[in-house]
Write a protein that holds these residues in place. Structure first.
Motif, short mmCIF file in Angstrom:
data_model
loop_
_atom_site.label_atom_id
_atom_site.label_comp_id
_atom_site.label_asym_id
_atom_site.label_seq_id
_atom_site.Cartn_x
_atom_site.Cartn_y
_atom_site.Cartn_z
N GLN A 166 0.83 -1.20 0.00
CA GLN A 166 0.00 0.00 0.00
C GLN A 166 0.87 1.26 0.00
O GLN A 166 0.61 2.20 -0.76
CB GLN A 166 -0.92 0.01 1.22
CG GLN A 166 -2.12 -0.91 1.12
CD GLN A 166 -2.98 -0.86 2.36
OE1 GLN A 166 -2.48 -0.98 3.48
NE2 GLN A 166 -4.28 -0.69 2.18
N SER A 169 2.23 1.92 -3.33
CA SER A 169 1.20 2.04 -4.39
C SER A 169 1.33 0.91 -5.41
O SER A 169 1.20 1.13 -6.62
CB SER A 169 1.29 3.40 -5.09
OG SER A 169 1.07 4.44 -4.18
N ILE A 196 -4.86 -3.83 -4.08
CA ILE A 196 -4.81 -2.45 -3.63
C ILE A 196 -5.35 -1.56 -4.75
O ILE A 196 -6.19 -0.70 -4.55
CB ILE A 196 -3.37 -2.04 -3.26
CG1 ILE A 196 -2.91 -2.85 -2.04
CG2 ILE A 196 -3.27 -0.54 -2.99
CD1 ILE A 196 -1.41 -2.85 -1.85
#
Length: 315
Positions: A166, A169, A196
Motif C-alpha cells: 500500500q 502504491s 490495492i
C-alpha cells in the motif's frame, strides 16, 4: 517442443487477508503471466492462453543462463517498470509486438524482468503434487543469478507485506498456502489475491468518435447466461495516438447495427455499437452502486477472448 503448455493455477480474489502459519505472501506483479519451458534442447516462453511469446523477450531466450536444471517449467510474471513500479502498459509495449525489427528497437527502451515464483517440472520430474514449500526449495536450488530474472521473495506476514505494498502504491499481494499443490487450470482459495489497485479485464461493445477517431469505449462483462452487462465508459488512460488509430480501424471493421449490451447504457448518445471482440485491461477506483466503475483508466488492449471478461471480477 516436447513439453506441452500448462494452463497456470490462479488465485481467487479475497476481501480479507488469510491468517495462520501455513500462509506466505508475495507481491502481485502488474505484468504478463508467463511460463518458461525447457525440455533439454528446445526453449519456449508461453503465456496463460497458450500463445508463444519467445520472440518478444530475447533476453530470456537462453534458459540455461538462468536455471541450472536440465529440463524445467517455470511459472512467473514478465514485468516492465515505470517510475520504479511495475507497469502493465509498459510491458504490453513489448508483449504486443510481432515484428522482429520492432522488438529490437523497443528492447532497450523497455527492459523487462522475469519474476519467477514457481517450478512445475524439474530434471524430468513433475512437481505438481509436491507442496509449495518443496517447490520453492527446488526453485531456490535451480535458479541462477541473471540480470533479467529474479526469484520472487516470500514473506511470512501477509499483513505487513500488504501494508508495504500500500505504501508503495503497488497492485496488491498474493497469499499462498505453503501446503498447496499446483492444479493446472485450477483456481481456488489455496492461493488468494488481495488487491490495492482495482483492475478489470473488460470487452468493448461500443465506441464514440471525435473528429473521426475513437475517443471513448463502452465496456461490458458477461454473466453466466452470456449476457453482456454495461459497466461504464473510458477514454482516459495510457493509450497512445497510434493505439487510438488502431482501435478506430478495428471499430469500423466491427460496427454492428444491434446493441450488444443486455440493457441500454446510460451513455448511449452518439454511441456506435461494435461486435464485442476488443478486450482491455483497466484500473479504476471502485464500483458504484449502479454497477459501473468509477474513474476507469485504460491500461492496454490485451490478447484475451471476450468471453473471459466475466462479471465475477466484480467480486
Amino acid at each position: 517442443m516436447k513439453l506441452q503448455p500448462v494452463i497456470p493455477f490462479e488465485p481467487v480474489l479475497a476481501a480479507q487477508l488469510p491468517s495462520g502459519g501455513e500462509w506466505i505472501a508475495q507481491i502481485k506483479w502488474d505484468g504478463v503471466r508467463m511460463l518458461s519451458y525447457y525440455d533439454g534442447s528446445h526453449a519456449e516462453l508461453i503465456n496463460r492462453r497458450g500463445n508463444r511469446r519467445t520472440p518478444q523477450y530475447p533476453e530470456l531466450a537462453e534458459p540455461r543462463s538462468y536455471c541450472r536444471a536440465g529440463s524445467f517449467i517455470l511459472d512467473g510474471e514478465v514485468i516492465a517498470l515505470s517510475g520504479g513500479k511495475p507497469s502493465f502498459h509498459e510491458v504490453m509495449r513489448r508483449d504486443s509486438l510481432k515484428n522482429e525489427a520492432a522488438i529490437r528497437a523497443v528492447r532497450p527502451q523497455v527492459p523487462v524482468l522475469y519474476m519467477v515464483f514457481d517450478i512445475l517440472y524439474c530434471n524430468g520430474l513433475w512437481l505438481l503434487d509436491q507442496p509449495l514449500s518443496r517447490r520453492q526449495q527446488y526453485l531456490n536450488e535451480m535458479l541462477l543469478p541473471h540480470p533479467h530474472v529474479q526469484n520472487v521473495p516470500s514473506y511470512a506476514n501477509p499483513a505487513e507485506l500488504f501494508s508495504a505494498a500500500q505504501s508503495g502504491s503497488l497492485e496488491g499481494i498474493v497469499c499462498k498456502d505453503v501446503n498447496s499443490t499446483y492444479a493446472p487450470g485450477g483456481k481456488d482459495k489455496r492461493w488468494q489475491k488481495r488487491k490495492i489497485i482495482s483492475d478489470v479485464t473488460a470487452v468493448a461493445g461500443g465506441v464514440t468518435f471525435r473528429d473521426g477517431i475513437v475517443n471513448a469505449l463502452l465496456f461490458g462483462l458477461y454473466d453466466d447466461k452470456g449476457k453482456l452487462h454495461y459497466i461504464g465508459h473510458a477514454g482516459a488512460g495510457r493509450m497512445t495516438a497510434a493505439n487510438w488509430r488502431n482501435v478506430t480501424a478495428a471499430a469500423h471493421r466491427l460496427t454492428v447495427p444491434k446493441m450488444p449490451f443486455a440493457a441500454l447504457p446510460q451513455r448511449s448518445k452518439d454511441a456506435v455499437w461494435i461486435k464485442p471482440e476488443l478486450v482491455f485491461k483497466l484500473h479504476f477506483l471502485e464500483w458504484n452502486s449502479s454497477g459501473t466503475f468509477r474513474q476507469p483508466v485504460i491500461q492496454a488492449q490485451v490478447d484475451l477472448p471476450p468471453q473471459s471478461c466475466r462479471i465475477e471480477q466484480k467480486g
